[in-house]
Design an enzyme around this catalytic site. Structure first.
Site, mmCIF file in Angstrom:
data_model
loop_
_atom_site.group_PDB
_atom_site.id
_atom_site.type_symbol
_atom_site.label_atom_id
_atom_site.label_comp_id
_atom_site.label_asym_id
_atom_site.label_seq_id
_atom_site.Cartn_x
_atom_site.Cartn_y
_atom_site.Cartn_z
ATOM 1 N N LYS A 91 0.961 -1.120 0.193
ATOM 2 C CA LYS A 91 0.115 -0.206 0.046
ATOM 3 C C LYS A 91 0.838 1.519 0.298
ATOM 4 O O LYS A 91 0.577 1.724 -1.331
ATOM 5 C CB LYS A 91 -0.669 0.490 1.069
ATOM 6 N N ASN A 92 2.074 1.592 1.140
ATOM 7 C CA ASN A 92 2.860 2.146 0.893
ATOM 8 C C ASN A 92 3.651 3.155 0.102
ATOM 9 O O ASN A 92 4.090 3.690 -0.533
ATOM 10 C CB ASN A 92 3.055 2.014 2.269
ATOM 11 N N ARG B 106 -3.990 10.793 5.277
ATOM 12 C CA ARG B 106 -3.195 11.409 4.771
ATOM 13 C C ARG B 106 -2.269 11.778 3.477
ATOM 14 O O ARG B 106 -1.428 13.135 3.344
ATOM 15 C CB ARG B 106 -1.939 11.727 6.101
ATOM 16 N N CYS C 240 -4.412 12.664 12.943
ATOM 17 C CA CYS C 240 -5.016 11.653 12.937
ATOM 18 C C CYS C 240 -4.937 10.788 14.583
ATOM 19 O O CYS C 240 -4.149 11.477 15.773
ATOM 20 C CB CYS C 240 -5.110 10.971 12.163
ATOM 21 N N ARG D 84 0.795 15.215 13.175
ATOM 22 C CA ARG D 84 1.331 14.592 12.171
ATOM 23 C C ARG D 84 1.266 15.881 10.603
ATOM 24 O O ARG D 84 0.575 15.804 9.614
ATOM 25 C CB ARG D 84 -0.115 14.055 11.005
ATOM 26 N N ASP E 69 5.441 0.847 12.029
ATOM 27 C CA ASP E 69 3.955 0.727 11.821
ATOM 28 C C ASP E 69 4.040 -1.342 11.675
ATOM 29 O O ASP E 69 2.851 -2.020 11.678
ATOM 30 C CB ASP E 69 3.732 0.179 10.240
ATOM 31 N N ARG F 55 -8.204 -0.685 5.193
ATOM 32 C CA ARG F 55 -7.154 0.475 4.794
ATOM 33 C C ARG F 55 -5.849 -0.125 4.165
ATOM 34 O O ARG F 55 -5.481 0.604 3.416
ATOM 35 C CB ARG F 55 -7.242 1.736 5.887
HETATM 36 C C1 EPZ Z 1 4.886 7.138 6.245
HETATM 37 O O1 EPZ Z 1 3.646 8.280 6.785
HETATM 38 C C2 EPZ Z 1 3.486 5.992 6.174
HETATM 39 N N1 EPZ Z 1 2.567 6.256 5.695
HETATM 40 C C3 EPZ Z 1 2.960 5.505 7.430
HETATM 41 O O2 EPZ Z 1 2.758 4.742 7.501
HETATM 42 C C4 EPZ Z 1 4.488 5.068 8.355
HETATM 43 O O3 EPZ Z 1 4.008 4.944 9.717
HETATM 44 C C5 EPZ Z 1 5.503 6.191 8.473
HETATM 45 O O4 EPZ Z 1 6.040 7.121 7.265
HETATM 46 C C6 EPZ Z 1 6.950 6.383 8.936
HETATM 47 O O5 EPZ Z 1 7.349 5.420 8.735
HETATM 48 C C7 EPZ Z 1 2.692 5.794 3.687
HETATM 49 O O6 EPZ Z 1 3.623 5.491 3.545
HETATM 50 C C8 EPZ Z 1 1.082 6.362 2.778
HETATM 51 P P1 EPZ Z 1 6.934 11.004 8.049
HETATM 52 P P2 EPZ Z 1 4.067 9.447 6.618
HETATM 53 O O7 EPZ Z 1 6.234 11.998 7.986
HETATM 54 O O8 EPZ Z 1 5.107 9.832 5.330
HETATM 55 C C9 EPZ Z 1 6.912 14.183 11.516
HETATM 56 C C10 EPZ Z 1 0.714 2.975 8.240
HETATM 57 O O9 EPZ Z 1 0.280 2.450 8.968
HETATM 58 N N2 EPZ Z 1 6.876 14.617 10.294
HETATM 59 O O10 EPZ Z 1 7.667 10.119 7.809
HETATM 60 O O11 EPZ Z 1 3.758 10.370 6.930
HETATM 61 C C11 EPZ Z 1 5.654 12.927 11.916
HETATM 62 O O12 EPZ Z 1 4.569 13.269 12.383
HETATM 63 C C12 EPZ Z 1 0.949 4.784 7.944
HETATM 64 O O13 EPZ Z 1 0.327 2.741 6.630
HETATM 65 C C13 EPZ Z 1 6.680 15.979 10.958
HETATM 66 O O14 EPZ Z 1 7.189 16.395 12.223
HETATM 67 O O15 EPZ Z 1 5.112 8.785 7.616
HETATM 68 C C14 EPZ Z 1 5.948 11.294 12.182
HETATM 69 O O16 EPZ Z 1 5.865 12.343 13.813
HETATM 70 C C15 EPZ Z 1 0.506 5.257 9.509
HETATM 71 N N3 EPZ Z 1 6.713 17.168 9.997
HETATM 72 C C16 EPZ Z 1 7.509 11.819 11.998
HETATM 73 O O17 EPZ Z 1 8.011 12.886 10.938
HETATM 74 C C17 EPZ Z 1 6.656 16.329 8.253
HETATM 75 O O18 EPZ Z 1 6.728 17.488 7.862
HETATM 76 C C18 EPZ Z 1 7.207 10.371 10.652
HETATM 77 O O19 EPZ Z 1 6.904 10.899 9.843
HETATM 78 C C19 EPZ Z 1 6.636 15.780 8.515
HETATM 79 C C20 EPZ Z 1 6.430 14.840 8.981
#
Ligand code: EPZ
Length: 418
Positions: free
Chosen positions: A22-23, A93, A117, A122, A305, A397
């Site tokens: 999915k990701n 998201r 969320c 996020r 995850d 999802r």
């Molecule tokens: C991706 O989300 C995945 N989703 C998430 O999987 C996964 O948990 C996450 O990466 C971490 O591996 C998809 O790929 C669709 P991040 P993403 O930006 O891109 C902070 C699932 O269960 N952050 O790496 O949103 C954020 O708040 C989902 O399939 C900022 O502060 O994750 C978090 O604490 C859940 N500012 C951390 O970084 C930003 O601009 C990691 O977020 C962006 C992120």
């Protein structure tokens, strides 16, 4: 509303095949916005997030067609909008990944900010800082982000945190920028590498994907692509944990051991036998599980995850394991539900202390987010008596036909109207 009913205590045995990621599939779909030509993606899972993304693309004017089996064909020949509306973005998201391709392709994008969320606030500040470095003018009004640039210009971007989404958004945008972009402290997840492979098929010039520094040399135009998405490493890890927690023997076909090093190491530390082969991974659950500590971190560290699913295993481990969640600020909502099933877990900020118990007991439990819901399914498979997992829309999802896959392994599991 539906619920999943599990009568636990049966050791799972047999072979199950993992679906496409999915990701990895979500950014691949958004990449189709970068070209007028046809993009064909094979192996996409039929899950709600993919469906939501296809609806969002259609709202932008993209033609979406079903190929045979799990093949989707998308064609952004002409875009009729450059706006991703709140009602879609708030449900998923990842819709924010429309921003980069839209502003690179059309010079404008208006995307709702995702909002928080269940697992955390996020924010998207890292994305926006990167787009400003690429020369986009960014305005945030009424819960929307507007980005404008006649043409993005290559830049050196240092991410404050190796954000997966920010790396994907900026890498896609940089493919059409004027000049060279370096993304430093980039995320290294396999999904980034898969996206870069598809972008290169489109004619993008990218090197270093999968490492902390990605170089993109911008081009004027991109073509279509035909690409098979990588297997879903999180679903594969979840299925391996289903075999481990029930003390069975499960082979997950198409699982890639090179994407699951951290989980495999922790399974072995917990006393689970793991055999990696060319066609997948086999686990043999231990009669007695040992406690193992985990600390989630960006890839190649232990994936956030899989944190909830591993906690379910540790609820039955001998001794105490310490689970530290460093990625999201609120990703322990499954704890209270596990405690209702008899687990002994104490949360203190980012850390959960799990003291193994001899057995879990089935109970009605509530899913709160995608991975918490599957953690409760795993606990139900191992628990005595019956577990009912409510709000299974969270599960839908990101997991394709999960009950079917678990049933083929011998689980007594069914989906019923709640
Ligand atoms: C991706 O989300 C995945 N989703 C998430 O999987 C996964 O948990 C996450 O990466 C971490 O591996 C998809 O790929 C669709 P991040 P993403 O930006 O891109 C902070 C699932 O269960 N952050 O790496 O949103 C954020 O708040 C989902 O399939 C900022 O502060 O994750 C978090 O604490 C859940 N500012 C951390 O970084 C930003 O601009 C990691 O977020 C962006 C992120």
């Amino acid at each position: 509303m539906q619920k999943i009913v599990i009568r636990g205590g049966r050791a799972l045995r047999g072979t199950v095949t993992v679906s496409g990621s999915k990701n990895a599939g979500l950014p691949l779909l958004f990449a189709s916005l970068l070209t007028r030509e046809r993009c064909t993606i094979h192996g996409l899972p039929r899950v709600a997030d993919i469906t939501t993304t296809l609806r969002l693309l259609e709202g932008l004017g993209v033609l979406v067609g079903d190929g045979e089996f799990a093949t989707i064909v998308v064609e952004a020949r002409t875009l009729t909008s450059s706006e991703a509306p709140y009602e879609l973005v708030r449900t998923m998201r990842a819709s924010f990944l429309a921003l980069g391709p839209l502003v690179a392709r059309t010079g404008h994008a208006r995307v709702s900010t995702p909002g928080g969320c269940a697992i955390g606030s996020r924010p998207v500040d890292i994305h926006l800082a990167g787009f400003e470095r690429l020369g986009a003018r960014i305005r945030q009004t009424h819960g929307y982000v507007e980005a404008e640039a006649s043409r993005l210009r290559g830049a050196r971007i240092a991410l404050d945190f190796p954000s997966v989404g920010a790396t994907e958004n900026l890498m896609m945008a940089a493919t059409l920028a004027d000049g060279t972009t370096l993304i430093e402290n980039a995320a290294r997840e396999p999904e980034i590498d898969d996206l870069a492979a598809a972008l290169c098929k489109m004619g993008a010039k990218i090197s270093g994907a999968g490492t902390s520094v990605i170089r993109i040399d911008g081009v004027r135009e991109l073509g279509g692509f035909d690409h098979e998405v990588i297997p879903d490493r999180i679903e594969a890890g979840t299925l391996l944990l289903a075999g481990a927690i029930t003390g069975g023997e499960v082979h997950v076909a198409r699982a890639r051991a090179d994407h699951l090093d951290a989980l495999v190491a922790k399974l072995e530390e917990a006393g689970v036998a793991v055999e990696a082969r060319a066609d997948g991974i086999t686990v043999r659950g231990a009669a007695l599980l040992a406690a193992a500590d985990i600390r989630t971190s960006p890839y190649p560290g232990f994936p956030t995850d899989l944190q909830a699913q591993f906690m379910a295993l540790m609820a039955l481990g001998k001794g105490q394991s310490v689970i530290t969640e460093t990625i999201f600020e609120n990703r322990f909502m499954h704890v209270q539900e596990l405690v209702r099933m008899g687990a002994d877990i104490r949360v203190d900020g980012k850390t959960a202390a799990v003291r193994g118990v001899a057995a879990l007991s089935g109970a009605p439990v509530m899913a709160t987010d995608l991975r918490a819901s599957v953690c409760l399914v795993l606990a139900g498979l191992a628990a005595q008596n019956t577990t009912e997992v409510l709000r299974v829309y969270h599960l839908d999802r990101g997991y394709e036909r999960l009950e079917e896959k678990l049933s083929t392994l011998g689980a007594d599991i069914e989906r019923v109207r709640a």
